[in-house]
Design a protein around this motif. Structure first.
Motif, PDB file in Angstrom:
ATOM      1  N   SER A 191       0.834  -1.202   0.000  1.00 19.61           N
ATOM      2  CA  SER A 191       0.000   0.000   0.000  1.00 19.61           C
ATOM      3  C   SER A 191       0.866   1.250   0.000  1.00 19.61           C
ATOM      4  O   SER A 191       0.584   2.213  -0.695  1.00 19.61           O
ATOM      5  CB  SER A 191      -0.929   0.019   1.211  1.00 19.61           C
ATOM      6  OG  SER A 191      -0.196  -0.028   2.423  1.00 19.61           O
ATOM      7  N   HIS A 192       1.975   1.233   0.802  1.00 23.37           N
ATOM      8  CA  HIS A 192       2.817   2.434   0.916  1.00 23.37           C
ATOM      9  C   HIS A 192       4.022   2.145   1.813  1.00 23.37           C
ATOM     10  O   HIS A 192       4.138   1.061   2.375  1.00 23.37           O
ATOM     11  CB  HIS A 192       1.987   3.606   1.442  1.00 23.37           C
ATOM     12  CG  HIS A 192       1.650   3.508   2.893  1.00 23.37           C
ATOM     13  ND1 HIS A 192       0.956   2.466   3.452  1.00 23.37           N
ATOM     14  CD2 HIS A 192       1.931   4.346   3.925  1.00 23.37           C
ATOM     15  CE1 HIS A 192       0.813   2.665   4.741  1.00 23.37           C
ATOM     16  NE2 HIS A 192       1.407   3.800   5.068  1.00 23.37           N
ATOM     17  N   PRO A 193       4.949   3.122   1.961  1.00 19.64           N
ATOM     18  CA  PRO A 193       6.244   2.830   2.600  1.00 19.64           C
ATOM     19  C   PRO A 193       6.184   2.402   4.065  1.00 19.64           C
ATOM     20  O   PRO A 193       7.171   1.855   4.564  1.00 19.64           O
ATOM     21  CB  PRO A 193       7.008   4.162   2.465  1.00 19.64           C
ATOM     22  CG  PRO A 193       6.423   4.803   1.250  1.00 19.64           C
ATOM     23  CD  PRO A 193       4.969   4.452   1.296  1.00 19.64           C
ATOM     24  N   HIS A 194       5.086   2.623   4.787  1.00 18.46           N
ATOM     25  CA  HIS A 194       5.038   2.223   6.194  1.00 18.46           C
ATOM     26  C   HIS A 194       4.998   0.709   6.379  1.00 18.46           C
ATOM     27  O   HIS A 194       4.937   0.219   7.514  1.00 18.46           O
ATOM     28  CB  HIS A 194       3.847   2.887   6.900  1.00 18.46           C
ATOM     29  CG  HIS A 194       4.033   4.372   7.056  1.00 18.46           C
ATOM     30  ND1 HIS A 194       2.993   5.263   7.107  1.00 18.46           N
ATOM     31  CD2 HIS A 194       5.167   5.104   7.164  1.00 18.46           C
ATOM     32  CE1 HIS A 194       3.479   6.496   7.243  1.00 18.46           C
ATOM     33  NE2 HIS A 194       4.790   6.419   7.274  1.00 18.46           N
ATOM     34  N   TYR A 195       5.034  -0.032   5.279  1.00 18.31           N
ATOM     35  CA  TYR A 195       5.023  -1.505   5.353  1.00 18.31           C
ATOM     36  C   TYR A 195       6.245  -2.139   4.703  1.00 18.31           C
ATOM     37  O   TYR A 195       6.312  -3.363   4.648  1.00 18.31           O
ATOM     38  CB  TYR A 195       3.785  -2.063   4.648  1.00 18.31           C
ATOM     39  CG  TYR A 195       2.503  -1.885   5.388  1.00 18.31           C
ATOM     40  CD1 TYR A 195       2.032  -2.885   6.247  1.00 18.31           C
ATOM     41  CD2 TYR A 195       1.755  -0.731   5.234  1.00 18.31           C
ATOM     42  CE1 TYR A 195       0.839  -2.722   6.913  1.00 18.31           C
ATOM     43  CE2 TYR A 195       0.562  -0.567   5.905  1.00 18.31           C
ATOM     44  CZ  TYR A 195       0.106  -1.564   6.741  1.00 18.31           C
ATOM     45  OH  TYR A 195      -1.079  -1.404   7.410  1.00 18.31           O
TER      46      TYR A 195
ATOM     47  N   GLY B 199      -2.788  10.501  -1.889  1.00 21.72           N
ATOM     48  CA  GLY B 199      -3.292  11.066  -0.642  1.00 21.72           C
ATOM     49  C   GLY B 199      -2.265  10.978   0.473  1.00 21.72           C
ATOM     50  O   GLY B 199      -1.436  11.870   0.633  1.00 21.72           O
ATOM     51  N   HIS B 200      -2.289   9.893   1.221  1.00 25.90           N
ATOM     52  CA  HIS B 200      -1.356   9.691   2.337  1.00 25.90           C
ATOM     53  C   HIS B 200       0.094   9.755   1.831  1.00 25.90           C
ATOM     54  O   HIS B 200       0.916  10.505   2.363  1.00 25.90           O
ATOM     55  CB  HIS B 200      -1.681   8.344   2.983  1.00 25.90           C
ATOM     56  CG  HIS B 200      -0.817   7.953   4.129  1.00 25.90           C
ATOM     57  ND1 HIS B 200      -0.386   8.837   5.086  1.00 25.90           N
ATOM     58  CD2 HIS B 200      -0.292   6.736   4.482  1.00 25.90           C
ATOM     59  CE1 HIS B 200       0.360   8.185   5.974  1.00 25.90           C
ATOM     60  NE2 HIS B 200       0.438   6.929   5.626  1.00 25.90           N
ATOM     61  N   PHE B 201       0.417   9.005   0.816  1.00 25.04           N
ATOM     62  CA  PHE B 201       1.665   9.084   0.059  1.00 25.04           C
ATOM     63  C   PHE B 201       1.279   9.183  -1.413  1.00 25.04           C
ATOM     64  O   PHE B 201       0.209   8.691  -1.805  1.00 25.04           O
ATOM     65  CB  PHE B 201       2.516   7.820   0.255  1.00 25.04           C
ATOM     66  CG  PHE B 201       3.407   7.836   1.472  1.00 25.04           C
ATOM     67  CD1 PHE B 201       4.755   8.178   1.369  1.00 25.04           C
ATOM     68  CD2 PHE B 201       2.902   7.514   2.709  1.00 25.04           C
ATOM     69  CE1 PHE B 201       5.573   8.187   2.492  1.00 25.04           C
ATOM     70  CE2 PHE B 201       3.717   7.522   3.842  1.00 25.04           C
ATOM     71  CZ  PHE B 201       5.069   7.861   3.726  1.00 25.04           C
TER      72      PHE B 201
ATOM     73  N   GLY C 124      -4.412  -1.017   3.487  1.00 27.83           N
ATOM     74  CA  GLY C 124      -3.365  -0.455   4.339  1.00 27.83           C
ATOM     75  C   GLY C 124      -3.936   0.748   5.068  1.00 27.83           C
ATOM     76  O   GLY C 124      -5.048   0.692   5.586  1.00 27.83           O
ATOM     77  N   ASP C 125      -3.208   1.876   5.099  1.00 20.29           N
ATOM     78  CA  ASP C 125      -3.870   3.081   5.594  1.00 20.29           C
ATOM     79  C   ASP C 125      -4.013   4.142   4.499  1.00 20.29           C
ATOM     80  O   ASP C 125      -4.030   5.327   4.751  1.00 20.29           O
ATOM     81  CB  ASP C 125      -3.240   3.640   6.881  1.00 20.29           C
ATOM     82  CG  ASP C 125      -1.805   4.076   6.706  1.00 20.29           C
ATOM     83  OD1 ASP C 125      -1.330   4.101   5.569  1.00 20.29           O
ATOM     84  OD2 ASP C 125      -1.165   4.416   7.715  1.00 20.29           O
ATOM     85  N   THR C 126      -4.160   3.661   3.256  1.00 22.55           N
ATOM     86  CA  THR C 126      -4.626   4.563   2.191  1.00 22.55           C
ATOM     87  C   THR C 126      -5.990   5.118   2.611  1.00 22.55           C
ATOM     88  O   THR C 126      -6.283   6.300   2.432  1.00 22.55           O
ATOM     89  CB  THR C 126      -4.737   3.783   0.861  1.00 22.55           C
ATOM     90  OG1 THR C 126      -3.453   3.237   0.546  1.00 22.55           O
ATOM     91  CG2 THR C 126      -5.219   4.677  -0.266  1.00 22.55           C
TER      92      THR C 126
HETATM   93 ZN   LIG Z   1       1.029   5.130   6.695  1.00 25.03          ZN
END
Ligand SMILES: [Zn+2]
Ligand SMILES: [Zn+2]
Length: 263
Positions: A115-119, A172-174, A194-196
């Motif tokens: 989903s994005h870099p936090h994972y 959005g988030h990233f 994810g947290d999108t």
């Molecule tokens: Zn995040």
């Protein structure tokens, strides 16, 4: 000697050789924060001693993997079983033998998608064990601090996988924040986000923010753009970034009414 290090606050793994920032670049960015107690690091060996991986069946073709006790931002990975090959959605920091055996018993992995870099976490170890690509949206390339041979960047609005699954860039988030759309897990379609999209604890609201912990909203035009994108997407079920973030049946309706509060 272990040549890697993992940020205890967010789970990002950084190489020890080459550039060695004192602070994790993810936590030191404006979307996260360095804890008041300061920057601390761990590694896979210590995580293996102190944590386990809890596997929970969400339905016949979807499993949740998370660390216990809770580590970093309490992120979970989701294992999707499909005839064409299994997908792991996002990653957790700990990869141990019981987890490897469990995933292999279900047919291994054809790909890991993010989903994005936090994972990103220990993604290179995961990809090495399962010999599979890591699908990351090109817009988030600058946040890949520990890049191995398995990373495959994708670009544009969508990437077709197999069995009807699609990676969709939402932003959005990233800028590269994405979701995995799966047509076969529920009657109306399922979104792994994810947290999108961030499901609130009461499950009556879903937020989309530049930073969740720092409470930084997105510009109005971004919220309007994302709302249009959501409207076109068929889904009824959503699985978010952490344990218990599951919405069944009315996920699209809830996301649309939540976004209407912003615009
Ligand atoms: Zn995040
Ligand atoms: Zn960090």
């Amino acid at each position: 000697m272990n040549d890697k290090r993992i940020c205890t606050a967010c789970g990002t793994q950084l190489p020890l050789n080459g550039v060695r920032p004192e602070l994790c670049p993810i936590c030191n960015g404006d979307r996260q924060y360095v804890p008041e107690k300061g920057q601390t690091w761990t590694d896979l060996a210590d995580l293996s001693n102190d944590y386990s991986v809890v596997v929970k069946k969400l339905n016949d073709r979807l499993y949740e993997l998370r660390m216990a006790p809770s580590f970093a931002i309490a992120q979970r990975a989701l294992l999707v079983l499909t005839p064409g090959g299994n997908v792991l959605w996002d990653c957790i920091a700990l990869l141990n033998e019981p987890t490897i055996e469990f995933i292999k018993s279900k047919g291994g992995l054809k790909a890991i998608a993010f989903s994005h870099p936090h994972y990103y976490s220990t993604m290179n170890e995961w990809a090495g064990v399962f010999d599979c690509p890591l699908y990351i949206h090109q817009s988030d390339e600058q946040w890949i601090f520990n890049r191995g041979d398995h990373v495959q960047l994708w670009s544009g609005a969508e990437k077709e996988l197999w069995d009807g699954m699609r990676l969709i860039n939402i932003g959005g988030h990233f800028p590269g924040s994405s979701i995995l759309h799966i047509p076969f897990l529920s009657p109306g379609g399922t979104v792994l986000c994810g947290d999108t999209f961030a499901i609130a604890p009461g499950k009556k609201h879903i937020s989309v923010m530049y930073s969740y912990p720092n409470r930084i909203p997105l510009p109005l035009a971004e919220m309007q753009r994302i709302k249009k994108q959501v409207t076109r997407l068929p889904f009824d079920t959503m699985h978010g970034y952490a344990d218990a973030q599951n919405i069944y049946g009315n996920a699209k309706e809830l996301l649309e009414t939540s976004l209407e509060k912003y615009i």
